[in-house]
Design a protein around this motif. Structure first.
Motif, PDB file in Angstrom:
ATOM      1  N   THR A  81      17.019 -49.398   6.127  1.00  0.00           N
ATOM      2  CA  THR A  81      17.147 -48.091   5.483  1.00  0.00           C
ATOM      3  C   THR A  81      16.326 -48.080   4.200  1.00  0.00           C
ATOM      4  O   THR A  81      16.368 -49.038   3.426  1.00  0.00           O
ATOM      5  N   LEU A  82      15.607 -46.986   3.996  1.00  0.00           N
ATOM      6  CA  LEU A  82      14.837 -46.798   2.772  1.00  0.00           C
ATOM      7  C   LEU A  82      15.584 -45.868   1.831  1.00  0.00           C
ATOM      8  O   LEU A  82      16.283 -44.947   2.274  1.00  0.00           O
ATOM      9  N   LEU A  83      15.410 -46.096   0.539  1.00  0.00           N
ATOM     10  CA  LEU A  83      15.934 -45.209  -0.491  1.00  0.00           C
ATOM     11  C   LEU A  83      14.749 -44.736  -1.323  1.00  0.00           C
ATOM     12  O   LEU A  83      14.031 -45.555  -1.905  1.00  0.00           O
ATOM     13  N   LEU A  84      14.548 -43.424  -1.336  1.00  0.00           N
ATOM     14  CA  LEU A  84      13.487 -42.831  -2.143  1.00  0.00           C
ATOM     15  C   LEU A  84      14.125 -42.165  -3.344  1.00  0.00           C
ATOM     16  O   LEU A  84      14.956 -41.260  -3.183  1.00  0.00           O
ATOM     17  N   LYS A  85      13.785 -42.616  -4.519  1.00  0.00           N
ATOM     18  CA  LYS A  85      14.239 -41.953  -5.739  1.00  0.00           C
ATOM     19  C   LYS A  85      13.146 -40.964  -6.098  1.00  0.00           C
ATOM     20  O   LYS A  85      11.999 -41.363  -6.342  1.00  0.00           O
ATOM     21  N   VAL A  86      13.515 -39.683  -6.070  1.00  0.00           N
ATOM     22  CA  VAL A  86      12.517 -38.622  -6.161  1.00  0.00           C
ATOM     23  C   VAL A  86      12.849 -37.611  -7.246  1.00  0.00           C
ATOM     24  O   VAL A  86      14.000 -37.461  -7.650  1.00  0.00           O
ATOM     25  N   GLU A  87      11.821 -36.923  -7.677  1.00  0.00           N
ATOM     26  CA  GLU A  87      11.979 -35.731  -8.496  1.00  0.00           C
ATOM     27  C   GLU A  87      11.850 -34.562  -7.536  1.00  0.00           C
ATOM     28  O   GLU A  87      10.809 -34.393  -6.885  1.00  0.00           O
ATOM     29  N   GLN A  88      12.911 -33.771  -7.414  1.00  0.00           N
ATOM     30  CA  GLN A  88      12.928 -32.649  -6.482  1.00  0.00           C
ATOM     31  C   GLN A  88      12.305 -31.433  -7.166  1.00  0.00           C
ATOM     32  O   GLN A  88      12.962 -30.709  -7.901  1.00  0.00           O
ATOM     33  N   ILE A  89      11.028 -31.229  -6.944  1.00  0.00           N
ATOM     34  CA  ILE A  89      10.319 -30.086  -7.510  1.00  0.00           C
ATOM     35  C   ILE A  89      10.812 -28.815  -6.820  1.00  0.00           C
ATOM     36  O   ILE A  89      10.854 -28.744  -5.601  1.00  0.00           O
ATOM     37  N   GLY A  90      11.203 -27.822  -7.593  1.00  0.00           N
ATOM     38  CA  GLY A  90      11.739 -26.591  -7.017  1.00  0.00           C
ATOM     39  C   GLY A  90      13.249 -26.607  -6.901  1.00  0.00           C
ATOM     40  O   GLY A  90      13.864 -25.573  -6.695  1.00  0.00           O
TER      41      GLY A  90
END
Length: 130
Positions: A81-90
């Motif tokens: 399993t991958l975990l993406l820590k993201v900035e949710q633009i919008g």
């Protein structure tokens, strides 16, 4: 050894990828990645997933404008399993127009309640595709 070689891909060559807000820690969504989506995500520093229904890559936000900018990518201890820590633009991760795909809360009897409001009408984001 490259990251891709550490991943336990499923029988379809996919791995689940969980998108998490990099600041709040809120879980936004889960989608699938294949090796190409993973490679492009790292290269472009934005979330790119694999659509099982369309059998094609999709760049998060390419239609809705709600892009996920990658801050960090982690692999879990089992390598599956991958975990993406993201900035949710919008501010909207879910195709239903909500911030998160996890907007249904189960009570002790298993009944579901909607906890998050729709922030943007899906028809405005996708037309009649939603």
């Amino acid at each position: 050894m490259s990251l891709s070689e550490h991943i336990k891909w499923n029988e379809h060559g996919l791995v689940p990828a969980i998108a998490q807000d990099w600041q709040s820690g809120d879980v936004l969504m889960m989608a699938w990645m294949n090796a190409e989506a993973l490679e492009l995500t790292l290269k472009e520093q934005r979330a790119i997933y694999y659509s099982r229904s369309r059998q094609a890559l999709w760049r998060k936000g390419e239609e809705s404008g709600n892009v996920q900018r990658l801050h960090e990518l982690r692999l879990d201890c089992d390598g599956d399993t991958l975990l993406l820590k993201v900035e949710q633009i919008g501010g909207i991760a879910c195709h239903t127009g909500r911030r998160s795909c996890f907007y249904q809360l189960a009570d002790q009897q298993g009944e579901l309640a909607v906890t998050d409001a729709v922030l943007k009408d899906p028809d405005e984001m996708y037309g009649s595709k939603a």
